[in-house]
Design an enzyme around this catalytic site. Structure first.
Site, PDB file in Angstrom:
ATOM      1  N   LYS A   9      99.595  46.695  10.418  1.00 12.25           N
ATOM      2  CA  LYS A   9      98.915  47.904  10.887  1.00 12.25           C
ATOM      3  C   LYS A   9      98.490  47.712  12.333  1.00 12.25           C
ATOM      4  CE  LYS A   9      95.130  50.566  11.706  1.00 12.25           C
ATOM      5  NZ  LYS A   9      93.907  50.349  12.508  1.00 12.25           N
ATOM      6  N   GLY A  12      96.211  52.876  17.697  1.00 11.19           N
ATOM      7  CA  GLY A  12      96.832  53.658  18.764  1.00 11.19           C
ATOM      8  C   GLY A  12      96.662  53.051  20.142  1.00 11.19           C
ATOM      9  N   GLY A  44      94.351  57.139  17.200  1.00 13.94           N
ATOM     10  CA  GLY A  44      93.098  57.811  17.527  1.00 13.94           C
ATOM     11  C   GLY A  44      92.928  58.180  18.985  1.00 13.94           C
ATOM     12  N   ASP A 161      93.981  52.421   8.316  1.00  8.96           N
ATOM     13  CA  ASP A 161      93.796  51.212   7.507  1.00  8.96           C
ATOM     14  C   ASP A 161      94.149  51.489   6.044  1.00  8.96           C
ATOM     15  OD1 ASP A 161      92.940  49.438   9.521  1.00  8.96           O
ATOM     16  OD2 ASP A 161      90.901  50.210   9.412  1.00  8.96           O
ATOM     17  N   LYS A 216      85.958  47.510  10.636  1.00  6.13           N
ATOM     18  CA  LYS A 216      87.253  46.847  10.449  1.00  6.13           C
ATOM     19  C   LYS A 216      87.206  45.845   9.285  1.00  6.13           C
ATOM     20  CE  LYS A 216      89.133  45.732  14.369  1.00  6.13           C
ATOM     21  NZ  LYS A 216      90.122  46.801  14.557  1.00  6.13           N
TER      22      LYS A 216
END
Length: 260
Positions: A9, A12, A44, A161, A216
């Site tokens: 992952k 942006g 984002g 996520d 996160k």
């Protein structure tokens, strides 16, 4: 390839760092020799820039961006369009064969609206892995944006996520959450090799894990619990083999797994 795939992952912000993009895809190219890899991305910053240029504002509730349905054409354009194709082009430039996808393609993932107050924000669930597995069998690199759809055909914005977690779940894959940080740092700014729920709570209470890193780490812990395996938080400039060999980054451990 008998070893489990790897889902990576990226946020942006990677789109603003061309050298990091190149390095990441070269690392993926090396890993692809022995394991399947899938990239899942958000976008984002790109969405925010576009919305601002259109004079559209949005609010957040509980850290989630409220997404009116009338904003979805622009968000789809930014994530499934611009962000996805920039990543695919960078992958192509390193000699990879990318295939740009969204969560809804091939009925991989089904989503449902989270709650009315969030608008077109969805929660993803695994559906059918057949299409994604057939793509991987052709030695290509799926690059998947976090745009999903309900079974009724309503387009939904999915947290990146969560999108990466559901793809990892679909493939029983290892999950790497990569950003512009090396991992989770302790009070002395040293890298923490592994964290479980108890240690995360402790560090949060002591003010060591705060703000964006807390978000996160919480997302990674939730992913680790869902997948029942360690999830890695690391830098997108690190070598993927180094991350998997625990030479860098932080492992977020589900409760039942002890650090090794």
């Amino acid at each position: 390839m008998s070893r489990s795939p790897i889902v990576i992952k990226v946020g942006g912000a990677l789109l603003d760092d061309a050298p990091a993009m190149t390095r990441l895809f070269l690392s993926i190219k090396e890993v692809q020799k022995s394991r399947h890899v899938v990239v899942v991305h958000g976008g984002g910053p790109l969405v925010e820039t576009l919305m601002a240029s259109l004079g559209l504002s949005s609010t957040k509730i509980d850290g989630l961006r409220v997404t009116p349905d009338e904003h979805m054409p622009y968000i789809c354009g930014a994530l499934a369009g611009s962000a996805n194709k920039q990543l695919c082009a960078a992958a192509l430039a390193t000699g990879l064969t990318p295939v740009g996808l969204s969560l809804l393609d091939g009925n991989m993932v089904v989503c449902e609206p989270l709650a009315d107050k969030y608008g077109a924000v969805g929660a993803p669930a695994t559906a059918d892995a057949t299409f994604l597995k057939s793509i991987l069998a052709q030695s290509v690199l799926p690059v998947i944006s976090s745009i999903g759809s309900s079974v009724q055909g309503r387009l939904l914005n999915i947290n990146a996520d969560q999108a990466a977690t559901v793809i990892a779940e679909l493939l029983d894959a290892e999950l790497l959450l990569l950003s512009n940080v090396d991992g989770v740092l302790d009070a002395n700014k040293a890298l923490i090799p592994a964290l479980d729920a108890h240690a995360i709570t402790q560090h949060a209470n002591n003010g060591v894990i705060t703000d964006g890193m807390k978000v996160k780490v919480d997302a990674a812990l939730q992913s680790a619990q869902t997948l029942a395996r360690a999830v890695y938080i690391a830098s997108w400039t690190a070598d993927i083999a180094d991350i998997l060999n625990k030479n860098t980054g932080t492992q977020i451990l589900p409760n039942e797994i002890a650090p090794v």
